[in-house]
Design an enzyme around this catalytic site. Structure first.
Site, mmCIF file in Angstrom:
data_model
loop_
_atom_site.group_PDB
_atom_site.id
_atom_site.type_symbol
_atom_site.label_atom_id
_atom_site.label_comp_id
_atom_site.label_asym_id
_atom_site.label_seq_id
_atom_site.Cartn_x
_atom_site.Cartn_y
_atom_site.Cartn_z
ATOM 1 N N CYS A 222 0.860 -1.190 0.000
ATOM 2 C CA CYS A 222 0.000 0.000 0.000
ATOM 3 C C CYS A 222 0.894 1.236 0.000
ATOM 4 O O CYS A 222 2.038 1.163 -0.439
ATOM 5 C CB CYS A 222 -0.994 -0.020 1.161
ATOM 6 S SG CYS A 222 -0.298 0.225 2.806
ATOM 7 N N ARG B 177 -3.644 -0.646 5.369
ATOM 8 C CA ARG B 177 -4.189 -1.705 4.506
ATOM 9 C C ARG B 177 -3.266 -2.897 4.342
ATOM 10 O O ARG B 177 -3.663 -4.045 4.562
ATOM 11 C CB ARG B 177 -4.539 -1.139 3.123
ATOM 12 C CG ARG B 177 -5.701 -0.194 3.137
ATOM 13 C CD ARG B 177 -5.863 0.491 1.821
ATOM 14 N NE ARG B 177 -4.810 1.496 1.662
ATOM 15 C CZ ARG B 177 -4.766 2.377 0.682
ATOM 16 N NH1 ARG B 177 -5.682 2.353 -0.262
ATOM 17 N NH2 ARG B 177 -3.804 3.261 0.613
ATOM 18 N N ASP C 57 -9.152 3.235 1.278
ATOM 19 C CA ASP C 57 -8.111 3.790 2.140
ATOM 20 C C ASP C 57 -8.769 4.368 3.393
ATOM 21 O O ASP C 57 -9.464 5.378 3.315
ATOM 22 C CB ASP C 57 -7.341 4.883 1.409
ATOM 23 C CG ASP C 57 -6.168 5.417 2.215
ATOM 24 O OD1 ASP C 57 -5.960 4.979 3.375
ATOM 25 O OD2 ASP C 57 -5.449 6.294 1.700
#
Length: 168
Positions: free
Chosen positions: A11, A17, A140
Site C-alpha cells: 500500500c 491496509r 483507504d
C-alpha cells in the site's frame, strides 16, 4: 518438499491496509495449515519504521486477530523477484510496482487464475483482482473514521480465503 508460497502486500505507507492484509493472511494460512510466507511494504518511505496505525490495530484486535509487531518499510526494487504474488492495494500502487519491475528487468504477470500460476516468477496484480465480489481499489481508511477501517477489514476478510486457496 515444496517451498512456501511467498506473498507481499503493498500500500502507500505500510501502516494500514497492507499491514492488516498481511496479519490476516498470515493468521488464516496458519489456521488452514497452508505454508505461506507473508510480508508487507509501502511504495512510500513516509512511514518507514512506524508501527501499525492504532486504528487498524484496534479493528484487528476487535475482530479477533493478533496485532503484528510490524514496522513499516518501503518496497525495494531488488526484492520483486523474491515473491510469488505481489498484491497492490490500489491502481496507483500497481503502477509503481509495474514500473519498478520493468525498470529492474523483472518479468511479471498479472493475477493468477490458479495455484499452478504461482512459483513461476512474480505475479503482480491488484488485491481486489482476487475479490469474488468486485474489483478496484481497497478503500483507504487513513483519512476516515472507524467505519472506514471496518470497510477495509471487510474487503480483506473476503479476499483472504481466495489467497489461501491459491497457496495450497
Amino acid at each position: 518438499m515444496t517451498r512456501p508460497t511467498r506473498v507481499l502486500m503493498v500500500c502507500t505507507g505500510n501502516i494500514c491496509r497492507s499491514t492488516m492484509a498481511h496479519a490476516i493472511l498470515d493468521q488464516a494460512a496458519a489456521r488452514a495449515g497452508v505454508d505461506v510466507v507473508v510480508d508487507s511494504a509501502g511504495v512510500s518511505d513516509e512511514e518507514a519504521g512506524n508501527p501499525i496505525d492504532r486504528r487498524a490495530a484496534r479493528v484487528l484486535r476487535d475482530a479477533g486477530y493478533a496485532v503484528p509487531d510490524h514496522r513499516a518499510r518501503q518496497i525495494r526494487a531488488g526484492e520483486l523477484g523474491e515473491w510469488d504474488l505481489i498484491l497492490a492495494m490500489t491502481s496507483r500502487h500497481l503502477s509503481v510496482l509495474e514500473r519498478l519491475a520493468d525498470r529492474t528487468g523483472v518479468e511479471h504477470a498479472g493475477a493468477p487464475a490458479s495455484a499452478s500460476d504461482l512459483g513461476q516468477g512474480p505475479r503482480i496484480c491488484l488485491y481486489r483482482d482476487l475479490d469474488p465480489e468486485g474489483s478496484g481499489d481497497v478503500p483507504d481508511p487513513w483519512y476516515g473514521g472507524h467505519q472506514d477501517f471496518l470497510d477495509t477489514l471487510e474487503v480483506i476478510e473476503r479476499v483472504t480465503p481466495v489467497i489461501v486457496d491459491l497457496a495450497r
